[in-house]
Design a protein around this motif. Structure first.
Motif, short mmCIF file in Angstrom:
data_model
loop_
_atom_site.label_atom_id
_atom_site.label_comp_id
_atom_site.label_asym_id
_atom_site.label_seq_id
_atom_site.Cartn_x
_atom_site.Cartn_y
_atom_site.Cartn_z
N ILE B 67 63.96 65.13 2.17
CA ILE B 67 63.89 66.59 2.26
C ILE B 67 63.36 67.09 0.92
O ILE B 67 63.98 66.82 -0.12
CB ILE B 67 65.29 67.20 2.51
CG1 ILE B 67 65.91 66.62 3.79
CG2 ILE B 67 65.22 68.72 2.56
CD1 ILE B 67 67.37 66.98 3.96
N SER B 82 76.86 70.03 1.39
CA SER B 82 76.69 69.51 2.74
C SER B 82 77.83 68.55 3.09
O SER B 82 78.41 68.64 4.17
CB SER B 82 75.34 68.78 2.85
OG SER B 82 75.29 68.04 4.05
N PHE B 221 74.88 66.48 8.18
CA PHE B 221 74.23 67.29 7.16
C PHE B 221 74.35 68.77 7.48
O PHE B 221 74.26 69.17 8.64
CB PHE B 221 72.75 66.88 7.05
CG PHE B 221 72.00 67.61 5.97
CD1 PHE B 221 72.08 67.16 4.65
CD2 PHE B 221 71.24 68.73 6.24
CE1 PHE B 221 71.42 67.83 3.63
CE2 PHE B 221 70.57 69.41 5.22
CZ PHE B 221 70.66 68.96 3.93
N ARG B 222 74.57 69.59 6.45
CA ARG B 222 74.55 71.05 6.62
C ARG B 222 73.60 71.60 5.56
O ARG B 222 73.75 71.31 4.38
CB ARG B 222 75.95 71.64 6.37
CG ARG B 222 77.01 71.21 7.37
CD ARG B 222 76.84 71.87 8.73
NE ARG B 222 77.86 71.42 9.67
CZ ARG B 222 77.82 70.27 10.35
NH1 ARG B 222 76.79 69.45 10.21
NH2 ARG B 222 78.78 69.94 11.17
N PRO B 223 72.61 72.39 5.99
CA PRO B 223 71.64 72.89 5.00
C PRO B 223 72.26 73.86 4.01
O PRO B 223 73.24 74.54 4.33
CB PRO B 223 70.57 73.58 5.85
CG PRO B 223 71.17 73.77 7.18
CD PRO B 223 72.31 72.83 7.35
N ARG B 234 66.33 71.52 7.75
CA ARG B 234 67.34 71.13 6.76
C ARG B 234 67.13 71.84 5.42
O ARG B 234 67.98 71.79 4.54
CB ARG B 234 67.32 69.61 6.56
CG ARG B 234 67.78 68.87 7.82
CD ARG B 234 67.51 67.39 7.72
NE ARG B 234 66.09 67.13 7.50
CZ ARG B 234 65.58 65.93 7.27
NH1 ARG B 234 66.37 64.88 7.23
NH2 ARG B 234 64.29 65.78 7.08
N ARG B 235 65.95 72.44 5.24
CA ARG B 235 65.71 73.19 4.00
C ARG B 235 64.65 74.23 4.32
O ARG B 235 63.45 73.92 4.35
CB ARG B 235 65.25 72.25 2.89
CG ARG B 235 65.45 72.78 1.47
CD ARG B 235 64.37 73.75 1.05
NE ARG B 235 64.44 74.06 -0.37
CZ ARG B 235 63.61 74.91 -0.98
NH1 ARG B 235 62.66 75.52 -0.29
NH2 ARG B 235 63.74 75.14 -2.26
#
Lengths: 339, 400
Positions: B67, B82, B221-223, B234-235
């Protein structure tokens, strides 16, 4: 990098009166290695006239500390003791066309050294009691009430941040925040009463939210009931870190040695560790040999490039660690001349 | 006088080839990679290429595990937040006392304001992690371990590969801040258990303002930034195409010659280090002597102060950096040197020389030539130094 004035740069790159003064008759020393700056001011005072005929300094510190010391000597030479004692840190800073705010403590250090030197000349004994001038406020940088009050009054300081810039007090662990605020409020209040400060400018205790002192570093956890890491019979033996292979040399101790080796067995184990680490010494153009071993003392001889090399101490530290790991107890490795 | 730049852990010169590769993405191919037209799709292809170059440099299994971010700091912030958000049943972070402020300041904040428990593992005098304390700190509440691959100040390398395995045994995610390691040591993520890795482009001759976070496929995953669907959601935020292209080119160039470069840089560094230690005396190299970045040497000179050394070096056109208090604006020496219990006699005089593949033999000669005289000059001025060099003078301050 800091924005230093041309004058500061000049006095740093070409310091005046640096070095020792052999026949000094008034010396003032302030600061310490742990504080990050220290100044030894040496004066030669004419006993008849009390005129400062010569002044020299030795300073441990940053560029502005050296420049402030140089400026201080220039300022005091030719002055009488009475005239010199009236100098303030502001005079030093002005002489240098100013210092960055965060560096004002360098000028204060100069003034403090001068105060100490004048006291020494007058025979006032400050050295019997380190903190004659009230309680020690900041333990990180050893700053007492007297020094803070002088700096606050001389420079009309009205915030904790400024006090830190000028004296360093509160610049470390910050646990003295509260006494520092109280002191600043008291001194400011006195200054208001004396007409030195407007009431609205004065620092009021409790006005600024006091942040909590920084927590102590989490060194050494209280280990909950964890099973022993490796089958380590000797509890003081650090468990070997068998995670990734070390670059060089190969890890010596696969597992902590069982306790109860005879001294002869221990000697063999030590000799083996040294053999395995020899390539490291040889790579540097030297060599290491086991000379003797008794109790907790391992004597080795260093030859070639290793003898007298500063790096050798570090390498010996590594050797000591490896031997300690192998034996499961602490030992001291000492270099000796080969007999 | 040619300047000598030995502050490559702070930042590196952007390779001219990198600049050249970037320019068209400012001038002609300025399109938004998300657009449907040719302006956009051309850019999309270039971004894919860059992603693959970086994938090769860090040995990631899939290119979509990368990312792009605005730099190491954003990558670190993303990784920590995250892991906490994706694992709400766990609220502890394990890190070390010597991490970069991009980790430590964030941990302080999380601890103070968001109820996270932070374990900061100490290091020994060589800067090596206390493995026993690390094992002890791991537990069922550990959401994430974040340990740096290589230390920015001393170059000491943590055995992240094995540390990641231990984290997984406790069911925790493992993140590594590899900002100083990428491009300097071989990295093959697919053969490790590392879940997340932060890197920064300008540490290996790419442009500033760009970094990446590697997130292993399958990691929850958490952005950090929400918005558009860039980087697979994700970004969010329009891709910084010129910088990404630049990073790709820098990764490609670094990869091509890393083995040779690092062997050469190690030899230069060792020559510099040994030369200085032998010529100067009363100084020592900090960090792990056996496992250190090839380009980094931090030498602590006793009885003098680092800022003064740097100013005199700068006057001779030599750029280095310092762990001293006075250069940083704080009043205490660096947290890394303090964590390693480097004595105060030396911590204030610690100087970091960090080399790059552009460092030459002549650069090292210049430093070897300049430093001993500078140290002598300052020691002559120091109240703690005695001329014969045997023992420091007694110094007996009235106040202190």
């Amino acid at each position: 990098m800091w924005e230093y004035t041309e004058k500061v740069k000049d006095h740093f790159f070409n310091p005046r009166n640096a070095g020792a003064l052999a026949d000094a008759n008034a010396v003032g020393e302030v600061g310490s290695l742990s504080c990050g700056d220290a100044l030894k001011l040496m004066l030669k005072v004419n006993p008849e006239t009390e005129v400062i005929e010569e002044a020299k300094f030795q300073t441990f510190g940053c560029g502005s500390a050296i420049a402030s010391s140089s400026a201080l000597t220039e300022l005091v030479i030719g002055k009488t003791i009475d005239e010199a004692r009236r100098l303030t840190n502001q005079d030093i800073a002005e002489f240098l066309d100013g210092l960055p705010p965060e560096k004002m403590h360098c000028s204060v250090m100069g003034q403090e050294a001068l105060t100490a030197a004048v006291a020494a000349w007058r025979g006032e004994d400050l050295e019997d009691d380190d903190h004659e001038e009230g309680a020690l406020i900041c333990k990180c940088f050893a700053v007492d009430e007297g020094m803070i009050e002088r700096a606050v009054r001389t420079n009309k300081l009205t915030s904790i941040e400024m006090v830190t810039h000028y004296t360093k007090a509160g610049g470390g662990c910050n646990s003295c925040r509260e006494p520092l605020e109280e002191l600043l409020a008291d001194v400011n209040a006195a200054m208001v009463a004396e007409g030195m400060l407007k009431p609205e400018e004065a620092f009021v205790f409790g006005a600024a939210p006091a942040p909590k002192p920084k927590k102590k570093k989490a060194q050494g956890f209280v280990i909950p009931d964890m099973p022993p890491v490796a089958a380590a019979p000797a509890p003081q033996a650090p468990a070997p870190i068998a995670i990734t292979p070390l670059a060089a040399p190969a890890p010596v101790a696969e597992a902590p040695a069982p306790a109860g080796r005879t001294p002869a067995q221990e000697a063999i184990a030590i000799a083996r560790v040294i053999e395995e680490l020899r390539p490291v010494f040889k790579a540097d153009g030297g060599d290491v040999e086991l000379v003797d071993f008794e109790g907790g003392l391992v004597l080795v001889s260093l030859t070639g490039a290793c003898s007298g090399c500063q790096l050798a101490n570090q390498t010996l530290g590594g050797l000591q660690k490896r031997i300690a790991e192998t034996l499961g107890r602490s030992v001291r490795v000492m270099p000796v001349a080969k007999t | 006088m040619t300047p000598v730049y030995l502050d490559n852990n702070a930042t590196t010169r952007v390779f001219p080839e990198v600049v050249e590769a970037m320019v068209p993405y400012f001038t002609e191919q300025f399109g938004n990679a998300s657009s449907i037209h040719a302006f956009g799709s051309d850019v999309g292809g270039a971004l894919r290429q860059a992603r693959r170059s970086l994938q090769a440099l860090i040995g990631a299994e899939f290119d979509h595990e990368i990312i792009f971010t605005s730099g190491g700091t954003e990558s670190n912030n993303t990784a920590l937040r995250s892991a906490l958000a994706a694992n709400p049943e766990r609220n502890e972070i394990v890190t070390s006392t010597v991490e970069h402020p991009a980790i430590l300041s964030l941990c302080d904040w999380l601890e103070k304001h968001e109820g996270v428990t932070v374990h900061r593992i100490p290091v020994d005098k060589q800067g090596r992690l206390d493995i026993d304390a690390y094992r002890a700190a791991l537990g069922p509440k550990t959401a994430l371990v974040s340990l740096m691959w290589a230390n920015n100040e001393t170059g000491t390398i943590f055995p992240v590969d094995g540390l990641a395995d231990l984290a997984h045994e406790a069911g925790a995610l493992f993140h590594t801040d590899a900002v100083q390691a990428v491009g300097k040591v071989p990295i093959d993520l697919k053969s490790t258990a590392i879940d997340m890795l932060s890197l920064s482009s300008h540490k290996f001759h790419g442009p500033k303002g760009l970094g990446a976070l590697y997130v292993r496929r399958g990691t929850r995953f958490r952005p950090l930034l929400r918005g558009g669907h860039q980087e697979r959601g994700r970004r969010a935020g329009t891709e910084n195409a010129p910088a990404i292209v630049g990073l790709g080119k820098a990764a490609e160039m670094t990869m091509a010659t890393m083995t040779d470069d690092m062997a050469r840089i190690t030899a230069l560094r060792d020559r510099l280090e040994k030369g200085l230690v032998q010529a100067v005396g009363h100084c020592f190299v900090t960090g792990d002597p056996y496992d250190r970045l090839p380009n980094t040497s931090t030498i602590a000179f006793e009885y003098i102060e680092g800022e003064a050394i740097l100013l005199l070096l700068n006057k001779q056109g030599i750029a280095a950096s310092s762990g001293s208090a006075c250069t940083s604006g704080s009043l205490e020496p660096s947290h890394v040197l303090r964590a390693m219990e480097i004595p105060f006699t030396a911590a204030h005089g610690a100087i970091r020389f960090s080399l790059s593949r552009e460092t030459t033999d002549a650069d090292v000669d210049r430093v070897l030539d300049a430093v001993p005289a500078i140290i002598d000059q300052l020691r002559e001025m120091s109240p703690f130094w005695s001329r014969d060099g045997a023992a420091p003078q007694t110094f007996d301050p009235a106040y202190a």
